[in-house]
Scaffold this motif. Structure first.
Motif, short mmCIF file in Angstrom:
data_model
loop_
_atom_site.label_atom_id
_atom_site.label_comp_id
_atom_site.label_asym_id
_atom_site.label_seq_id
_atom_site.Cartn_x
_atom_site.Cartn_y
_atom_site.Cartn_z
N ALA A 65 36.59 28.81 39.76
CA ALA A 65 37.18 28.78 39.44
C ALA A 65 37.17 30.24 38.76
O ALA A 65 38.10 31.29 37.83
N ALA A 66 35.73 30.33 38.53
CA ALA A 66 35.81 32.41 38.31
C ALA A 66 36.30 33.21 38.66
O ALA A 66 36.73 34.76 38.01
N ALA A 67 36.33 32.71 39.77
CA ALA A 67 37.17 34.09 40.56
C ALA A 67 38.77 34.34 40.04
O ALA A 67 39.00 35.27 39.84
N VAL A 68 39.24 33.02 39.63
CA VAL A 68 40.58 33.00 39.65
C VAL A 68 40.70 33.65 38.17
O VAL A 68 41.23 34.01 37.65
N ALA A 69 39.84 32.84 37.06
CA ALA A 69 39.52 34.20 36.02
C ALA A 69 39.61 34.89 35.17
O ALA A 69 39.87 34.94 34.05
N LEU A 70 39.25 35.77 36.24
CA LEU A 70 38.39 37.15 36.64
C LEU A 70 40.06 37.88 36.44
O LEU A 70 40.21 38.74 35.45
N VAL A 71 41.14 37.37 37.05
CA VAL A 71 42.53 37.82 36.70
C VAL A 71 43.04 37.97 35.68
O VAL A 71 43.58 38.81 34.47
N ALA A 72 43.42 36.34 34.42
CA ALA A 72 43.31 36.00 33.72
C ALA A 72 42.67 36.44 31.98
O ALA A 72 43.61 36.09 31.05
N THR A 73 41.62 37.08 32.30
CA THR A 73 41.03 37.93 31.24
C THR A 73 40.45 39.14 31.42
O THR A 73 40.91 39.76 31.93
N GLY A 74 40.24 39.75 30.26
CA GLY A 74 39.14 41.19 29.99
C GLY A 74 38.81 41.55 29.08
O GLY A 74 38.97 40.46 28.37
N GLY A 75 38.33 42.20 28.84
CA GLY A 75 37.26 43.01 27.68
C GLY A 75 35.87 42.41 27.90
O GLY A 75 35.54 41.57 29.39
N VAL A 76 35.31 41.94 27.16
CA VAL A 76 34.71 40.71 26.80
C VAL A 76 34.92 39.57 27.62
O VAL A 76 33.82 39.11 28.21
N ALA A 77 35.49 38.55 27.66
CA ALA A 77 35.79 37.37 27.97
C ALA A 77 35.98 37.43 29.61
O ALA A 77 35.27 36.05 30.31
N ARG A 78 35.69 39.10 30.08
CA ARG A 78 36.39 38.87 31.98
C ARG A 78 34.92 39.39 31.64
O ARG A 78 33.65 38.93 32.76
N ARG A 79 33.71 39.98 30.94
CA ARG A 79 32.67 39.88 31.01
C ARG A 79 31.98 38.63 30.32
O ARG A 79 30.85 38.73 31.97
N VAL A 80 31.99 37.52 30.17
CA VAL A 80 31.05 36.69 30.01
C VAL A 80 31.94 35.30 31.33
O VAL A 80 31.01 35.23 31.49
N VAL A 81 33.23 35.93 31.52
CA VAL A 81 33.58 35.32 33.74
C VAL A 81 32.13 36.29 33.96
O VAL A 81 31.92 34.37 34.63
N THR A 82 31.97 37.49 34.45
CA THR A 82 31.71 37.61 35.46
C THR A 82 29.99 37.62 35.34
O THR A 82 29.15 36.57 36.78
N VAL A 83 29.56 36.95 33.87
CA VAL A 83 28.33 35.80 33.87
C VAL A 83 28.15 34.91 34.17
O VAL A 83 26.95 34.23 35.12
N VAL A 84 28.87 33.86 33.77
CA VAL A 84 30.01 32.32 34.15
C VAL A 84 29.16 32.76 35.87
O VAL A 84 28.90 31.61 36.45
N TRP A 85 29.79 33.22 36.67
CA TRP A 85 30.14 33.11 38.04
C TRP A 85 29.12 34.39 38.32
O TRP A 85 28.67 33.26 40.17
#
Length: 172
Positions: A65-85
């Motif tokens: 799910a985090a791999a898919v969310a990487l596409v849908a986010t940007g900025g701080v949210a993308r950084r949070v997604v990479t940490v969760v990933w």
């Protein structure tokens, strides 16, 4: 490598690693033989990775799910997604290590390797996420441009307010 191609590579490789980890976690890691009273034959119970390390499958699904969310986010949210990933990758790798200790075999090692691959891809995403494009604003609602209150009695005025990006149900 172009920005889009780099992001696509990260997403595809992250999804592949998470998918392999998910598949390996659902395979039989160990068979346990239970004695039963005579005349019944011994019972052979297959234990999957999910039975030995219960967080193996959820960690792989979160990584997917985090791999898919990487596409849908940007900025701080993308950084949070990479940490969760990365955290999901670490959890998956830990499940594989527990499996190797408790039930030595190929599938636990595959889960551990997939978890490490997820962590590597997440680290790459952490480092490069600023260079990658975000989602397009093409389908976002237009801003409120002269979207004053519409006359509720005039259906055409309500549609015109919607076209201008306004919410005709809210007074301004």
């Amino acid at each position: 490598m172009t920005d889009r191609r780099g992001m696509a590579s990260a997403v595809v490789s992250g999804m592949a690693a998470a998918g392999v980890g998910w598949y390996a976690a659902t395979r039989t890691w160990r068979e346990v033989v239970r004695d039963r009273p005579f005349p019944l034959p011994d019972e052979v119970v297959a234990q999957t990775g999910g039975a030995i390390a219960p967080w193996a499958v959820p960690a792989a699904l979160v990584a997917l799910a985090a791999a898919v969310a990487l596409v849908a986010t940007g900025g701080v949210a993308r950084r949070v997604v990479t940490v969760v990933w990365a955290a999901a990758g670490l959890a998956s790798a830990a499940a594989g290590v527990v499996g190797v200790v408790e039930a030595p075999g190929v599938w636990p090692a595959v889960v551990a390797g997939a978890g490490v691959a997820v962590v590597v891809v997440a680290g790459w995403a952490w480092r490069r996420h600023r260079d990658w494009p975000g989602m397009s604003a093409r389908y976002d609602a237009p801003g409120r441009r002269d979207a004053g209150p519409a006359d509720p009695a005039d259906p055409a005025a309500l549609w015109d307010a919607l076209d201008r990006g306004g919410d005709p149900t809210r007074p301004t």
